[in-house]
Design a protein around this motif. Structure first.
Motif, mmCIF file in Angstrom:
data_model
loop_
_atom_site.group_PDB
_atom_site.id
_atom_site.type_symbol
_atom_site.label_atom_id
_atom_site.label_comp_id
_atom_site.label_asym_id
_atom_site.label_seq_id
_atom_site.Cartn_x
_atom_site.Cartn_y
_atom_site.Cartn_z
ATOM 1 N N ASP A 118 0.826 -1.216 0.000
ATOM 2 C CA ASP A 118 0.000 0.000 0.000
ATOM 3 C C ASP A 118 0.858 1.263 0.000
ATOM 4 O O ASP A 118 1.739 1.429 0.838
ATOM 5 N N ILE A 119 0.546 2.151 -0.941
ATOM 6 C CA ILE A 119 1.287 3.410 -1.069
ATOM 7 C C ILE A 119 0.834 4.409 -0.004
ATOM 8 O O ILE A 119 -0.360 4.571 0.234
ATOM 9 N N SER A 120 1.825 5.089 0.600
ATOM 10 C CA SER A 120 1.498 6.208 1.500
ATOM 11 C C SER A 120 2.315 7.433 1.113
ATOM 12 O O SER A 120 3.536 7.359 1.019
ATOM 13 N N ASN A 121 1.626 8.551 0.876
ATOM 14 C CA ASN A 121 2.299 9.852 0.761
ATOM 15 C C ASN A 121 2.194 10.607 2.084
ATOM 16 O O ASN A 121 2.930 11.553 2.330
ATOM 17 N N THR A 122 1.221 10.198 2.902
ATOM 18 C CA THR A 122 0.988 10.823 4.209
ATOM 19 C C THR A 122 0.979 9.708 5.262
ATOM 20 O O THR A 122 1.064 8.527 4.909
ATOM 21 N N ARG A 123 0.792 10.086 6.532
ATOM 22 C CA ARG A 123 0.731 9.057 7.570
ATOM 23 C C ARG A 123 -0.722 8.691 7.929
ATOM 24 O O ARG A 123 -0.977 7.990 8.896
ATOM 25 N N ASN A 124 -1.661 9.176 7.105
ATOM 26 C CA ASN A 124 -3.082 8.992 7.419
ATOM 27 C C ASN A 124 -3.502 7.540 7.657
ATOM 28 O O ASN A 124 -4.379 7.262 8.468
ATOM 29 N N SER A 125 -2.912 6.610 6.911
ATOM 30 C CA SER A 125 -3.404 5.221 6.972
ATOM 31 C C SER A 125 -2.631 4.354 7.966
ATOM 32 O O SER A 125 -2.966 3.182 8.146
ATOM 33 N N PHE A 126 -1.597 4.900 8.620
ATOM 34 C CA PHE A 126 -0.700 4.053 9.424
ATOM 35 C C PHE A 126 -1.446 3.287 10.526
ATOM 36 O O PHE A 126 -1.267 2.090 10.697
ATOM 37 N N GLU A 127 -2.261 4.014 11.291
ATOM 38 C CA GLU A 127 -2.904 3.375 12.429
ATOM 39 C C GLU A 127 -3.889 2.290 11.978
ATOM 40 O O GLU A 127 -3.923 1.194 12.537
ATOM 41 N N ALA A 128 -4.665 2.606 10.937
ATOM 42 C CA ALA A 128 -5.627 1.621 10.437
ATOM 43 C C ALA A 128 -4.906 0.367 9.950
ATOM 44 O O ALA A 128 -5.367 -0.755 10.168
ATOM 45 N N LYS A 129 -3.743 0.554 9.327
ATOM 46 C CA LYS A 129 -2.996 -0.611 8.842
ATOM 47 C C LYS A 129 -2.469 -1.443 10.010
ATOM 48 O O LYS A 129 -2.436 -2.663 9.936
ATOM 49 N N SER A 130 -2.078 -0.765 11.093
ATOM 50 C CA SER A 130 -1.536 -1.531 12.225
ATOM 51 C C SER A 130 -2.641 -2.281 12.962
ATOM 52 O O SER A 130 -2.379 -3.275 13.636
ATOM 53 N N ASN A 131 -3.891 -1.828 12.835
ATOM 54 C CA ASN A 131 -5.004 -2.512 13.510
ATOM 55 C C ASN A 131 -5.729 -3.505 12.607
ATOM 56 O O ASN A 131 -6.720 -4.102 13.003
ATOM 57 N N SER A 132 -5.266 -3.657 11.375
ATOM 58 C CA SER A 132 -5.990 -4.479 10.397
ATOM 59 C C SER A 132 -5.657 -5.957 10.506
ATOM 60 O O SER A 132 -4.591 -6.338 10.986
ATOM 61 N N LYS A 133 -6.575 -6.792 10.006
ATOM 62 C CA LYS A 133 -6.306 -8.239 9.913
ATOM 63 C C LYS A 133 -5.415 -8.523 8.707
ATOM 64 O O LYS A 133 -4.816 -9.578 8.572
ATOM 65 N N ILE A 134 -5.370 -7.561 7.781
ATOM 66 C CA ILE A 134 -4.564 -7.721 6.564
ATOM 67 C C ILE A 134 -3.096 -7.457 6.895
ATOM 68 O O ILE A 134 -2.776 -6.607 7.723
ATOM 69 N N ILE A 135 -2.193 -8.191 6.211
ATOM 70 C CA ILE A 135 -0.749 -7.915 6.357
ATOM 71 C C ILE A 135 -0.421 -6.790 5.369
ATOM 72 O O ILE A 135 -0.620 -6.939 4.158
ATOM 73 N N TYR A 136 0.074 -5.675 5.886
ATOM 74 C CA TYR A 136 0.413 -4.543 5.014
ATOM 75 C C TYR A 136 1.914 -4.357 4.894
ATOM 76 O O TYR A 136 2.640 -4.418 5.892
ATOM 77 N N HIS A 137 2.378 -4.097 3.673
ATOM 78 C CA HIS A 137 3.717 -3.539 3.478
ATOM 79 C C HIS A 137 3.502 -2.136 2.913
ATOM 80 O O HIS A 137 2.880 -1.972 1.856
#
Ligand SMILES: [Zn+2]
Length: 394
Positions: A118-137
């Motif tokens: 998942d692309i990030s230009n901002t830090r907006n999605s960081f927390e949601a990714k850390s709480n997700s069941k999905i494995i994010y890179h």
């Protein structure tokens, strides 16, 4: 323990197994895979489903943080038109952005996706990714042609990288596209990726005028961006296609995902595959139809024996974040590509690209890949139907 069976199991590592049975423990780890010769209905405790079973999908290109733009961007404007629209409408209230990306994450999970680059230009999605069941890179993407911002933007990316580490998430620092990063920035990205053996991902040849920009500093992409105030002086004119112009500015040994490839030609594919040692071509067909109304020559990549993966891109350029919908689009437009191949691209190839194939990507004993049931599948012709849909079983 669960025993799950269907008309066919697609393990991704081998051909489909007719009347296969998968046995899993309570954590979803595969204990056994067998082909049933007996009457399936007589196997004790068996759940039988009509359709095919496939491993959890890997989405190798997404922008979760653009989820609030769903339905807001006009279709078929071409990439230059798309980027200028995004620039105008991207800003929104924090709560709107966060609500939309959390919903998109939940939808991906529901759609059988188990891992995402998942692309990030901002830090907006960081927390949601850390709480997700999905494995994010997370791919911390850099987009600037201003030489004055090189150090500042790279330091910001490194700060974000540290923040993700504290949240237990993996990441890498990547360039947005050949035309949006200066040679000085490419150098920093190269050194960082090489030293840390980080995955690289870059948007590639998404529109025809990307090549023109490098060949002659002209064309629709060039004109549109200059009007937006972007200065292309630091981007050197090469007289070659964009991919050939920038590939040597990326390390050849680290894993590299080239995304979109809508206008990549045979020579581009051959040159890149000779240079990169671990190359993956990510196809996002529904986004290509949304933005450019054209598709990459996917069968050509297959003939040239390239590693293909599947991405959804963002809800700014797609109506849903569903790998199954991407596969249906490829199947409809290129019926010569077998569903067996498509499933492998969407599972095992993606897992290999993200260094997750020890864990997910195929039905193999010891893995915890997730289990998706695809219903309304055309079992006679081995094709997706328009109404084919997915139920996540594990
Ligand atoms: Zn993208």
């Amino acid at each position: 323990m669960r025993k799950i069976a269907a008309h066919y199991i697609f393990p991704s590592t081998e051909k489909p197994i007719k009347n296969g049975i998968i046995t899993l423990d309570d954590s979803g780890k595969i204990l056994d895979i067998t082909q049933s010769n007996e009457n399936l209905l007589e196997v004790a405790g068996l759940e039988f489903y009509s359709g095919i079973l496939v491993p959890g999908f890997v989405n190798t290109h997404c922008h979760l943080e653009l989820s609030h733009l769903k339905g807001k961007v006009r279709e078929h404007t071409g990439l230059p038109g798309f980027v200028s629209q995004i620039n105008q409408i991207r800003k929104a209230d924090d709560s709107e952005i966060l609500d939309a990306l959390k919903k998109a994450d939940a939808d991906m999970c529901h759609n059988g996706i188990v891992a995402v680059a998942d692309i990030s230009n901002t830090r907006n999605s960081f927390e949601a990714k850390s709480n997700s069941k999905i494995i994010y890179h997370t791919l911390l993407e850099i987009f600037t042609t201003n030489p004055d911002f090189v150090e500042r933007n790279f330091e910001m990316a490194k700060k974000h990288e540290n923040e993700l580490k504290t949240l237990g998430l993996s990441s890498s620092i990547v360039p947005h596209a050949p035309y949006s990063v200066t040679p000085a920035m490419f150098k920093l990205i190269y050194n960082h990726a090489f030293e840390n053996k980080q995955l690289i991902s870059i948007h590639n040849q998404e529109c025809a005028s990307e090549n023109e920009l490098y060949q002659s500093k002209s064309g629709e992409l060039y004109d549109t961006f200059v009007k937006l105030g972007i200065n292309f002086d630091p981007i050197p004119l090469s007289g070659k296609n964009s991919l050939e112009s920038i590939m040597v500015q990326l390390p050849k040994s680290t894993k590299t995902i080239l995304v979109h490839n809508t206008f990549s030609q045979k020579e581009d594919i051959l040159k890149a595959s000779r240079y990169f040692e671990n190359l993956y071509w990510c196809m996002c067909p529904n986004a290509n139809l949304y933005i450019e109304n054209s598709l990459p020559d996917i069968p050509l990549f297959q003939v040239l024996k390239q590693n293909i993966t599947i991405g959804t891109d963002s809800l700014a350029s797609n109506k849903q974040l569903s790998i199954l919908e991407e596969l249906k689009t490829i199947n409809r437009n290129f019926p010569q590509i077998t569903v067996y191949e498509l499933i492998r691209w969407a599972t095992l190839n993606g897992a290999e690209a993200l260094d997750l194939s020890q864990q997910i990507g195929s039905f193999e004993i010891g893995k915890t890949p997730g289990v998706n049931l695809i219903k309304q599948f055309d079992l006679q012709n081995f094709k997706f139907r328009p109404e084919s849909n997915l139920k996540r079983l594990i």
